[in-house]
Design a protein around this motif. Structure first.
Motif, PDB file in Angstrom:
ATOM      1  N   ASP A  31       2.920 -13.373  30.662  1.00 41.59           N
ATOM      2  CA  ASP A  31       3.492 -12.169  30.072  1.00 41.59           C
ATOM      3  C   ASP A  31       3.306 -11.045  31.082  1.00 41.59           C
ATOM      4  O   ASP A  31       2.195 -10.574  31.303  1.00 41.59           O
ATOM      5  N   SER A  76       5.351  -8.303  30.878  1.00 41.28           N
ATOM      6  CA  SER A  76       6.168  -7.253  30.283  1.00 41.28           C
ATOM      7  C   SER A  76       5.434  -5.918  30.263  1.00 41.28           C
ATOM      8  O   SER A  76       4.215  -5.835  30.503  1.00 41.28           O
ATOM      9  N   ALA A 122       1.652  -5.199  29.279  1.00 45.05           N
ATOM     10  CA  ALA A 122       0.920  -6.472  29.231  1.00 45.05           C
ATOM     11  C   ALA A 122      -0.406  -6.400  29.978  1.00 45.05           C
ATOM     12  O   ALA A 122      -0.624  -5.551  30.850  1.00 45.05           O
TER      13      ALA A 122
END
Length: 222
Positions: free
Chosen positions: A16, A18, A21
């Motif tokens: 992850d 993103s 994150a």
């Protein structure tokens, strides 16, 4: 049936990366290349693998310089490819028969570094695959106009800073139309234009069958 682009150990994880994150309990925002690379390596080590994927369509805050800004003030944040993090110098192979359409070194900070674009298919159904963040010796391995066979090594994974100054990984992207942009075709899009760019660069998850498409394609929480 496609050939493996990179031969993994069959235990690759999906990261992850993103906006907002964390990896190993630490925010990835604002990290330099060594710090981010160390966290990715630690995450892979914890999972008992040497390979990790980054997702298509993922919104990221990793793209921090002016090359990702637009005149409107919005910055490009939406990732248009799939990343595969692995050791530097890992061989990269053509998944399908094709022809080298472009090869170059985009050596700006956070750009592709050395990259290759292959052309596949016939005149009526041509599409392209892009391979970014490669090693410098890739520039001597293949040349524009060269035919390559499925499974043939076309490149190796690069190292920072010459790979665009990223932790070692392959950025892989499918492109339906290069729009005459050649090696400057973007790998990251504005969120406000993401649907347009998703049409041009659809999910490449099918090229990595060891992981389900749902894991490789970012899905925003509703």
């Amino acid at each position: 049936m496609t050939e493996a682009i990179i031969a993994t150990d069959g235990k690759a994880i999906v990261l992850d990366l993103s906006t907002g994150a964390e990896l190993c309990g630490q925010s990835i925002a604002g990290l330099d290349v060594a710090e981010l690379g160390a966290l990715i390596n630690r995450k892979m080590e914890q999972a008992g693998t040497r390979f990790a994927f980054g997702r298509w369509a993922e919104p990221r805050e990793l793209y921090s310089n002016d090359d990702f800004a637009s005149a409107s003030g919005e910055s490009r944040t939406i990732h248009l490819g799939v990343d595969l993090f692995c050791a530097a110098n890992t061989p990269v192979h053509a998944p399908l028969d094709g022809v080298v359409e472009h090869i170059a070194n985009n050596d700006r900070e956070l750009d592709y570094g050395p990259l290759v674009i292959l052309r596949h298919g016939s005149t009526s159904d041509t599409f392209f695959t892009l391979y970014g963040h490669l090693s410098l010796d890739t520039l001597e391995r293949v040349s524009a106009g060269q035919a390559v066979s499925a499974g043939e090594q076309i490149a190796s994974v690069g190292v920072p800073p010459t790979n665009g100054n990223w932790p070692p990984h392959l950025h892989f992207q499918v492109i339906r139309d290069l729009l005459d942009r050649g090696v400057d075709f973007p790998g990251v899009a504005l969120k406000s234009e993401q649907d347009y760019w998703f049409e041009l660069s659809p999910s490449p998850a099918s090229f990595f069958p060891e992981v389900s498409a749902s894991e490789l394609e970012y899905q925003a929480c509703s």
